[in-house]
Design a protein around this motif. Structure first.
Motif, mmCIF file in Angstrom:
data_model
loop_
_atom_site.group_PDB
_atom_site.id
_atom_site.type_symbol
_atom_site.label_atom_id
_atom_site.label_comp_id
_atom_site.label_asym_id
_atom_site.label_seq_id
_atom_site.Cartn_x
_atom_site.Cartn_y
_atom_site.Cartn_z
ATOM 1 N N ALA A 238 0.714 -0.910 0.141
ATOM 2 C CA ALA A 238 0.125 -0.327 -0.052
ATOM 3 C C ALA A 238 1.260 1.347 0.095
ATOM 4 O O ALA A 238 0.560 2.563 -0.621
ATOM 5 C CB ALA A 238 -1.014 -0.285 1.040
ATOM 6 N N LEU A 253 -7.651 3.492 -2.641
ATOM 7 C CA LEU A 253 -7.028 2.890 -2.256
ATOM 8 C C LEU A 253 -7.409 1.856 -1.425
ATOM 9 O O LEU A 253 -8.019 2.793 -0.149
ATOM 10 C CB LEU A 253 -5.380 2.848 -1.308
ATOM 11 C CG LEU A 253 -4.959 1.712 -0.537
ATOM 12 C CD1 LEU A 253 -4.008 1.286 -1.594
ATOM 13 C CD2 LEU A 253 -3.656 2.029 0.789
ATOM 14 N N LEU A 255 -7.123 -1.367 1.217
ATOM 15 C CA LEU A 255 -6.591 -1.797 1.240
ATOM 16 C C LEU A 255 -7.297 -3.531 2.636
ATOM 17 O O LEU A 255 -7.728 -2.565 3.317
ATOM 18 C CB LEU A 255 -5.873 -1.158 2.300
ATOM 19 C CG LEU A 255 -4.512 -2.304 3.049
ATOM 20 C CD1 LEU A 255 -4.009 -3.314 2.860
ATOM 21 C CD2 LEU A 255 -3.545 -1.218 4.451
#
Length: 580
Positions: A238, A253, A255
């Motif tokens: 990440a 993003l 994750l």
């Protein structure tokens, strides 16, 4: 009471945002006047778009974080939750891939191909739309829409929505996808030479012509770092993607940590921090969590914790049995501890690059805590393979030589005070921890007590990003998302929707459930009939009202039938769940 709290929250938010708008307007105009720019030109200057991060935890119980009453220290998660909005009545699905499909599309899992998981396909489901056990192209993933609108999109962690080239993250709107765990779980350690340790029997890899289910930007990963630990690895990926992203684009993003899903594995030095703590056993830990939850205001101070169900009393175990159970929970706590440290590392990096204040972080568990154990439960097809391949002795538990799950005793404790856990439609299976943290909103320590769903995340993000949902997709008309945007909580432009009669339904391999208002129907595998509860009076689902309130019970069955019909759910018998 909910309405009063929501009204109080709304008035508070309106006051704060009105003040912020006034202050921002004044300071912005003064600054631009000093620079020689007219106020009208400043007003027309484009605002910086918000970044988004979704942090998805795997199989975490509702009470597992310390801000939810746990004894496990999670200071980094707590900091985000306590300076954001805590969704106290948030629902996922009962299992992994259905919940993830709902996250990414804003629609019920049966409408997007994830009505079941591949190991649970029954004959009645075969060939039926919505039961492909992958994320099909019935609706867009919101990452696709963000990408089309100028966002840089990134993915790392558990996918579990298909592994063929047209069903991996890169095919569904993620421009950069590193450290992708394509299947439902992964080993947390690697071999000494960095080769992956199989998480499934050999036939699973042979079926897909692979030696590993790790992927990176469309390519199979067969070599991992020699110091590999999955949670650290995913955070490394990440941070690397954030570091290498185009600096001129806003970003999204995802994750998705594989913790705290089995196999329970963690470095021994972290595990040892918790061994002494869990000598108390699950009965005392459960009671202590509940007392902290009452002190935190989640339940009334005079609330009484229901008696244990589906598990043995801790004191009935032998000393050798206790040692094994203590080690299992100590490893589980270590896994959560390490994940919290990694979330802290991610937050620090956001601050380092100057994006923390402009990034919304949404944190959730995909489903409730798992009371199963693949090493002993006959419902898991891997029992014999695990027995013949791994060492689950007390000394080995938590190492790469072991493969073990939490089991019913600790499974009950991690879902305190809710009923049952993952795969069931009881509160312990579908009522999950979730919060949103966005410094730009100026909200801190708020609790949103209306019913919310994992389906609400996609419309909330799209709304805050200023992206419209299309009316067609893949050349076909596209119905609106079923989720509800909660953007108004954070923008101050409007009150976030709170429908006190909102209905949410669930189905997984014949196991059914539905909630409308405070009424709830629930089942677990093998139960032919519904159980009926009033969650306002009984959030623990300890008093079945089916016989005492027959009219309301029948009305709720009609609500479920409506959910079934609207979402194309195939009606199949509810039998004991078995994967194959």
């Amino acid at each position: 009471m909910q309405a009063k709290k929501l009204l109080s929250f709304s008035l508070w938010a309106f006051s704060i945002f009105s003040t912020l708008a006034l202050l921002t307007g004044c300071s912005g105009n003064n600054k631009n006047l000093a620079a020689g720019l007219p106020p009208s030109q400043a007003d027309q200057a484009p605002k910086k778009k918000i970044n988004f991060i979704t942090l998805v935890v795997d199989d975490m119980g509702w009470s597992d974080c310390s801000f939810m009453g746990s004894e496990i220290p999670t200071p980094n998660i707590d900091q985000l939750a306590n300076t954001g909005v805590n969704f106290t009545h948030f629902y996922g699905a009962a299992t992994s891939s259905p919940s993830r499909s709902m996250l990414f599309t804003g629609k019920d899992c049966h409408q997007v191909g994830a009505g079941t998981m591949c190991g649970y396909i029954r004959p009645e489901m075969k060939g039926k739309p919505g039961y492909e056990c992958v994320l099909e192209f019935y609706a867009p993933v919101f990452a696709e829409l963000l990408q089309q609108s100028g966002y840089h999109t990134m993915f790392t962690g558990k996918w579990h929505l298909g592994m063929e080239p047209n069903h991996i993250p890169e095919a569904r709107g993620f421009a950069d996808a590193r450290g992708v765990a394509l299947e439902g779980c992964e080993q947390f350690f690697a071999n000494d030479d960095g080769t992956p340790i199989p998480a499934f029997p050999p036939a699973a890899y042979k079926r897909h012509n692979r030696v590993s289910f790790w992927n990176e930007n469309g390519k199979e990963v067969t070599q991992l770092p020699k110091d590999f630990y999955a949670t650290n690895y995913l955070t490394d990926k990440a941070v690397a993607m954030l570091k290498e992203r185009p600096a001129d684009k806003p970003f999204y993003l995802n994750l998705s940590y594989t913790a705290v899903h089995f196999p329970l594995q963690a470095p021994e030095q972290v595990t040892q921090k918790y061994v002494k703590l869990y000598e108390k056993g699950w009965d005392q830990i459960r009671q202590e969590r509940f007392e902290r939850q009452k002190a935190l205001g989640y339940f009334p101070k005079d609330a009484v914790l229901p008696k244990r169900t589906d598990t043995l009393a801790w004191d009935s175990l032998s000393e050798s049995e206790k040692r094994i159970q203590i080690k299992k929970m100590a490893v589980y706590a270590a896994m959560l501890d390490i994940m919290d440290q990694n979330i802290g590392r991610l937050v620090q990096y956001l601050k380092h690059i100057g994006e923390y204040e402009n990034t919304m972080i949404i944190f959730l568990s995909d489903n409730g805590g798992n009371a199963g154990d693949p090493a002993v439960d006959k419902g898991y097809y891997m029992v014999d393979w695990i027995k013949n391949t791994f060492d689950n002795s007390q000394e080995s538990i938590g190492t790469r030589r072991s493969y073990i799950g939490l089991g019913p005793g600790w499974g009950m404790a991690v879902n305190t005070p809710f009923n049952k856990g993952k795969t069931t439609m009881y509160e312990g299976g579908v009522h999950v921890t979730a919060f949103a943290h966005y410094p730009g909103a100026g909200l801190t320590g708020r609790r949103y007590e209306c019913v919310a769903s994992v389906m609400d995340i996609a419309p909330t993000i799209l709304s805050m990003a200023g992206v419209e949902y299309p009316k067609t997709y893949q050349g076909k008309p596209l119905a609106a998302m079923q989720g509800i945007s909660l953007a108004g909580l954070f923008t101050g432009e409007q009150q976030a929707a709170c429908n006190h009669e909102r209905a949410l339904g669930w189905e997984f391999v014949g196991v059914k459930g539905v909630r409308k208002g405070s009424w709830k129907l629930a089942q677990q595998g093998g139960e032919p009939e519904f159980h009926f509860f009033n969650l306002n009076d009984d959030p623990y689902e300890s008093k079945d009202l089916a016989e005492t309130l027959p009219e309301q019970f029948l009305e709720m069955k009609k609500v479920y039938e409506q959910y079934r019909d609207e979402n194309g759910v195939v009606e199949i018998p509810n039998t004991i769940l078995e994967a194959h």
